[in-house]
Structures are given as structure tokens and as C-alpha cells.
Write an enzyme that holds these catalytic residues in place. Structure first.
Site: not given
Ligand SMILES: [Mg+2]
Length: 357
Positions: A104-105, A9
């Protein structure tokens, strides 16, 4: 071969990119979104700004009040998407099977790269891979990521939420039950605000309370009961999802008569937001992107969308973003024949968000 899953993350992704690209923003409470003087919403906030209680999907005016020194910057979604692509390439170099979860992960299945006599030795054998991955993201992209490593998705995700930013947490098979015990029940996949309330009513606050519960969970949470019991002891057999099937939830309404009546349009959006939120809840998902669609009497159709870093799933948040899109983009310049709302870029809500709610 033992199963090793990592969850990566990126830390405060949008704001960190802004701080990297503009050194004047470093160390400052950066708020990505419309300025507080305008009707608008926060897309993302740096850790400095989060300390003041600023969260994504919050009206910019509220953020400005909470954090008067906040530096507001306009979102640059293309830049974030491009960056996401670079990060994905670095992840792919690990040789892992990857399930990107959002901009974003991602989950990484490192099982093929692990070695060791038992499950825990296998997990530990992947720590250097995770370290190297974080180091490459830092040196090549100037950003930090937090990684969780465990034997399944549930634990890997909880592990990556555990020590942010720039963390690396391993949850071993031997310790997983103890590790989970003190955590609030809402960290478990599928436990949203509603389920949390149901559990609280019978005194279940922590995962440990769930582990110890001797009653029938089915009576509380229906068919989710048996799964919840497994999750509570850190067991989860969900595979990585590698298909890139279209994931969106939408609703639309064609009016009997074209209308530009704000009250009618707002009521319509409110209803659609509630329906979408209910569907998200059923699938235990939240949405990063909200889109509105309008069609005029001449069948011209326009769509406008907005992406926020922390996904939304509450009706009021979806409704607020939708109203914002409709207002800011001046879409209601003439009567509408149709009004639609959709949520996409779906993923599981984070525990942090649930805390905020
Ligand atoms: Mg994040």
C-alpha cells in the site's frame, strides 16, 4: 533539473477496502483479522478502531477487549493485492519512476515532470500531479491516499506520515530543517527503538536536538553517525530502488530427532524470531509477511503465511505471528523434522509504528 520525490501511502488500506465494499461497515471500528473469540491476530484496523488502541499484529482477544464494539472481518488478501495493482496502474499514469514499497505504498520520482526556477518551485510544480493522483484514486477506486512531496525519499516519507488520512504535504528545501526540528528523532530513517534509546540517554529527543548535537554521533551510533547527521538536516541521496530482487530473511532448523514437543518447537521459533528481528534491525527494515515452514519425517514440506498491514520487526511480534500460524493451521499433527521461519515483504517501519512500540 531538480529532484522531486513523492511518497504515497494508502490510508488504512485493508480496512478501507472492507468499508468500501460493504457500506454497513462505514464509520464503524473495523478490525481485519480473526474474531476475538479465536486464537488469532489483527491484520489491520480502521481509523475508528485505531482510536481504541487497536493495532495490527496484536492478538485479536486484546483488540476485542480494547474495542468491544469492533466489527471483525476476515482478511481477503487476494482482494487487497488486486487493489494494489489498480493503484499502481494509476500511479504509473503520472509518468513517474516508481518504487513500490509494499502492498500500500510507493515512492514516485517526479523529477522528469517538474519545472521551476529553483528546487522549491520544482516541488510546487508537482503538487497538481499529486492532487490529480489522489483524486483519481478516490473517484476510480473509492479510497484515499496520503502523499508527501520533497526533494528526497527521507523527507517525502516523513511528509506522508505527517497528515493522515487524505493528506498532501510538501516539505520545501527552504523549510526542511525547521520542519524536522520538533519531530521525534525516531521519524528519521534508520532510527529504531534501540537507536532512539541510545540518543535519549544523551538527551537527544527531537531531530532538532540531533541537529544541535555537537558531540560525535559515531560514538553513539557507530558508522550510522555521519548518515544520521545528514538525515537530521533533511539530506538524503538514496536512489529509488527499481530492482525486484527477492527480499526475505529466513532461518530454519533441522532437528536431530523428529519432534512434536511444543516446548522445543516454541523455543526454536523464539530463537528464529530473535535472529530474524536482529537482521531486520541491521537493515533497518520491518516485514509485512511472516511464513512458517514445516517438514515431516517423510519430507513432506508445508508453508503457511500471514500478512499484516503494519509491518513487524520486534522479536515478540514475529514470534507471536509464527506461533499463531503453527497453531491455527494445525501443522504439528505429527513430529517435525524441520521448522523454519521467514520474513518477507520488507520495508522501512513507519514512524507511527515506532510510536506504538
Ligand atoms: Mg498505509
Amino acid at each position: 533539473m531538480y529532484r522531486v520525490i513523492a511518497h504515497l501511502d494508502m490510508d488504512a488500506f485493508f480496512a478501507s477496502i472492507e468499508q468500501r465494499d460493504d457500506p454497513a461497515l462505514r464509520g464503524k471500528p473495523v478490525i481485519v483479522g480473526a474474531p476475538p473469540t479465536q486464537r488469532g491476530v489483527v491484520c489491520a484496523a480502521s481509523y475508528e478502531a485505531r482510536k481504541f488502541g487497536v493495532r495490527s499484529a496484536m492478538p485479536s482477544a486484546t483488540a476485542g477487549r480494547l474495542c468491544p464494539k469492533g466489527v471483525f472481518v476476515r482478511p481477503r488478501m487476494d482482494r487487497y493485492k488486486e487493489e494494489s495493482g489498480f493503484i499502481l496502474k494509476i500511479m504509473a499514469d503520472t509518468g513517474a519512476v516508481i518504487e513500490p514499497m509494499s502492498i500500500d505504498e510507493a515512492y514516485l520520482d517526479l523529477s522528469a515532470r517538474c519545472h521551476g526556477e529553483d528546487a522549491d518551485a520544482s516541488l510546487l510544480s508537482c503538487v497538481p500531479i499529486a492532487r490529480q493522483l489522489k483524486e483519481r484514486i478516490r473517484s476510480e477506486r473509492g479510497l484515499t491516499a496520503t502523499v508527501g512531496i520533497a526533494s528526497n525519499k527521507l523527507l517525502a516519507k516523513i511528509a506522508s506520515d505527517f497528515e493522515k488520512p487524505d493528506g498532501l504535504t510538501v516539505v520545501s528545501e527552504r523549510d526542511k530543517v525547521q520542519f524536522l526540528r520538533p519531530l521525534p528523532a525516531r521519524v528519521l530513517y534508520g532510527v529504531g527503538r534501540v537507536t532512539e534509546q541510545v540518543l535519549l540517554r544523551v538527551g537527544i529527543r527531537t531531530v532538532g536536538d540531533l541537529q544541535d548535537y555537537s558531540g560525535d554521533l559515531r560514538a553513539l551510533v557507530g558508522s550510522f553517525g555521519p548518515k544520521l547527521k545528514q538525515f537530521a538536516v533533511g539530506e538524503d541521496d538514496r536512489p529509488l530502488e527499481l530492482g525486484d530482487e527477492v527480499k526475505s530473511i529466513s532461518g530454519e532448523e533441522t532437528f536431530l530427532q523428529d519432534t512434536e514437543d511444543r516446548g522445543v518447537l516454541r523455543a526454536c521459533l523464539r530463537e528464529q524470531a530473535a535472529e530474524i528481528a536482529a537482521k531486520l534491525k541491521r537493515r533497518r527494515l520491518a516485514a509485512h509477511t511472516i511464513q512458517v515452514k514445516v517438514r515431516y519425517g517423510d519430507f513432506t514440506t508445508l508453508t503457511r503465511q500471514l500478512t499484516v498491514e503494519e509491518p513487524v520487526s520486534e522479536p515478540k511480534d514475529i514470534y507471536r505471528l509464527a506461533c499463531f500460524l503453527l497453531g491455527r493451521q494445525r501443522l504439528v499433527s505429527r513430529p517435525l523434522r524441520l521448522l523454519g521461519l521467514s520474513a518477507s515483504n520488507l520495508r522501512e517501519p513507519t514512524a507511527q509504528q515506532l510510536t506504538f512500540w
